[in-house]
Design a protein around this motif. Structure first.
Motif, short mmCIF file in Angstrom:
data_model
loop_
_atom_site.label_atom_id
_atom_site.label_comp_id
_atom_site.label_asym_id
_atom_site.label_seq_id
_atom_site.Cartn_x
_atom_site.Cartn_y
_atom_site.Cartn_z
N VAL A 99 0.80 -1.22 0.00
CA VAL A 99 0.00 0.00 0.00
C VAL A 99 0.84 1.28 0.00
N TRP A 100 0.43 2.21 -0.85
CA TRP A 100 1.01 3.55 -0.88
C TRP A 100 -0.08 4.52 -0.42
N SER A 101 0.30 5.72 -0.09
CA SER A 101 -0.75 6.66 0.28
C SER A 101 -0.43 8.05 -0.26
N CYS A 102 -1.51 8.82 -0.48
CA CYS A 102 -1.35 10.20 -0.93
C CYS A 102 -1.73 11.11 0.23
N ARG A 103 -0.80 11.95 0.64
CA ARG A 103 -1.04 12.84 1.78
C ARG A 103 -2.05 13.92 1.45
N THR A 104 -2.01 14.34 0.18
CA THR A 104 -2.93 15.42 -0.22
C THR A 104 -4.37 14.91 -0.29
N CYS A 105 -4.55 13.78 -0.96
CA CYS A 105 -5.91 13.24 -1.11
C CYS A 105 -6.34 12.44 0.13
N ILE A 106 -5.40 12.21 1.03
CA ILE A 106 -5.63 11.38 2.22
C ILE A 106 -6.33 10.08 1.83
N ARG A 107 -5.61 9.29 1.06
CA ARG A 107 -6.16 7.99 0.67
C ARG A 107 -5.03 7.00 0.43
N ASP A 108 -5.37 5.74 0.59
CA ASP A 108 -4.41 4.68 0.32
C ASP A 108 -4.56 4.23 -1.13
N VAL A 109 -3.43 3.88 -1.74
CA VAL A 109 -3.46 3.40 -3.13
C VAL A 109 -2.81 2.02 -3.15
N LYS A 110 -3.58 1.04 -3.59
CA LYS A 110 -3.03 -0.31 -3.68
C LYS A 110 -2.47 -0.54 -5.08
N GLN A 111 -1.42 -1.31 -5.15
CA GLN A 111 -0.80 -1.67 -6.44
C GLN A 111 -0.46 -0.44 -7.28
N ALA A 112 0.03 0.59 -6.64
CA ALA A 112 0.42 1.80 -7.37
C ALA A 112 1.58 1.50 -8.31
N TYR A 113 2.37 0.51 -7.95
CA TYR A 113 3.54 0.15 -8.76
C TYR A 113 3.14 -0.29 -10.16
N GLU A 114 1.93 -0.86 -10.26
CA GLU A 114 1.47 -1.38 -11.56
C GLU A 114 1.48 -0.25 -12.61
N GLN A 115 0.93 0.90 -12.24
CA GLN A 115 0.90 2.02 -13.19
C GLN A 115 2.31 2.54 -13.45
N GLY A 116 3.13 2.54 -12.39
CA GLY A 116 4.50 3.01 -12.53
C GLY A 116 5.29 2.18 -13.53
N ILE A 117 5.13 0.86 -13.46
CA ILE A 117 5.84 -0.02 -14.39
C ILE A 117 5.28 0.12 -15.81
N LYS A 118 3.97 0.27 -15.90
CA LYS A 118 3.37 0.49 -17.23
C LYS A 118 3.95 1.76 -17.84
N ASP A 119 4.08 2.81 -17.01
CA ASP A 119 4.65 4.08 -17.48
C ASP A 119 6.07 3.87 -18.00
N TRP A 120 6.85 3.08 -17.27
CA TRP A 120 8.23 2.81 -17.70
C TRP A 120 8.24 2.20 -19.10
N PHE A 121 7.46 1.14 -19.27
CA PHE A 121 7.47 0.46 -20.57
C PHE A 121 6.88 1.32 -21.68
N MET A 122 5.90 2.12 -21.35
CA MET A 122 5.32 2.98 -22.38
C MET A 122 6.29 4.11 -22.76
N LEU A 123 7.00 4.62 -21.75
CA LEU A 123 7.83 5.80 -21.99
C LEU A 123 9.29 5.49 -22.34
N ILE A 124 9.90 4.59 -21.59
CA ILE A 124 11.37 4.48 -21.63
C ILE A 124 11.90 3.41 -22.58
N LYS A 125 11.66 2.15 -22.29
CA LYS A 125 12.13 1.06 -23.18
C LYS A 125 11.46 -0.25 -22.80
#
Ligand code: ZN
Length: 180
Positions: A99-125
């Motif tokens: 679990v990750w959390s956003c201090r501004t939105c005050i909410r927990d985010v599950k599996q945030a890494y999934e989007q991060g890895i998708k971003d890597w493959f879409m953007l970088i290589k």
């Protein structure tokens, strides 16, 4: 084929004693008349049509926009690191392995890494190492990166320190689903 034609706009009018050498027609019959004038056959034979379809199919190129940085002349170093909140674009903070959390939105985010890895493959290589994953997602250690990389359907290449994980661009990284 007739060169001249008298067309009657009003179909209620009938013509009597018309000269024999002039063709007279009602306007409503014109579409049929023109269709019958078209004496040219098909432009392509069936065989030519199939051959053309075959050539078009073979020449078809799949739309492949990835990696976006390379294809659009963007320096990957300019891409922001870390896991980012979908709602407010602030960096998420890691609470634990899941679990990750956003201090501004005050909410927990599950599996945030999934989007991060998708971003890597879409953007970088199309490959990512443990170190690259750690740096890109701003993770605390190699174990966190390992946990994330093993959760995704990536092809593992090499062993120990040379290990890379690969995504095949034949499927868009956007469609990546974590392993169960
Ligand atoms: Zn937020």
């Amino acid at each position: 084929m007739t060169d001249s034609l008298v067309v009657m706009a009003n179909s209620k009018v009938s013509v009597r004693n018309a000269p024999a050498d002039i063709q007279i027609m009602y306007a409503k019959h014109l579409p049929y008349y023109f269709r019958m004038q078209d004496k040219t056959g098909p432009i392509l034979t069936d065989k030519q049509m199939h051959s053309l379809a075959d050539k078009l199919r073979k020449g078809e190129k799949r739309y492949d926009p990835y990696p976006l940085c390379e294809k659009n002349g963007i320096n990957p170093k300019q891409i922001r690191r870390g896991l980012i909140c979908d709602d407010c674009d602030r960096l998420l903070e890691r609470k634990n392995y899941k679990v990750w959390s956003c201090r501004t939105c005050i909410r927990d985010v599950k599996q945030a890494y999934e989007q991060g890895i998708k971003d890597w493959f879409m953007l970088i290589k199309d490959t990512i190492s443990n170190k690259e994953c750690r740096e890109f997602l701003q993770l605390k250690d190699k174990y966190a990166a390992n946990y994330i990389l093993k959760k995704l359907p990536l092809k593992q290449i090499g062993r120990s320190t040379t290990t890379h994980y690969m995504w095949d661009y034949r499927t868009s990284p956007a469609d990546m689903k974590p392993l169960k």
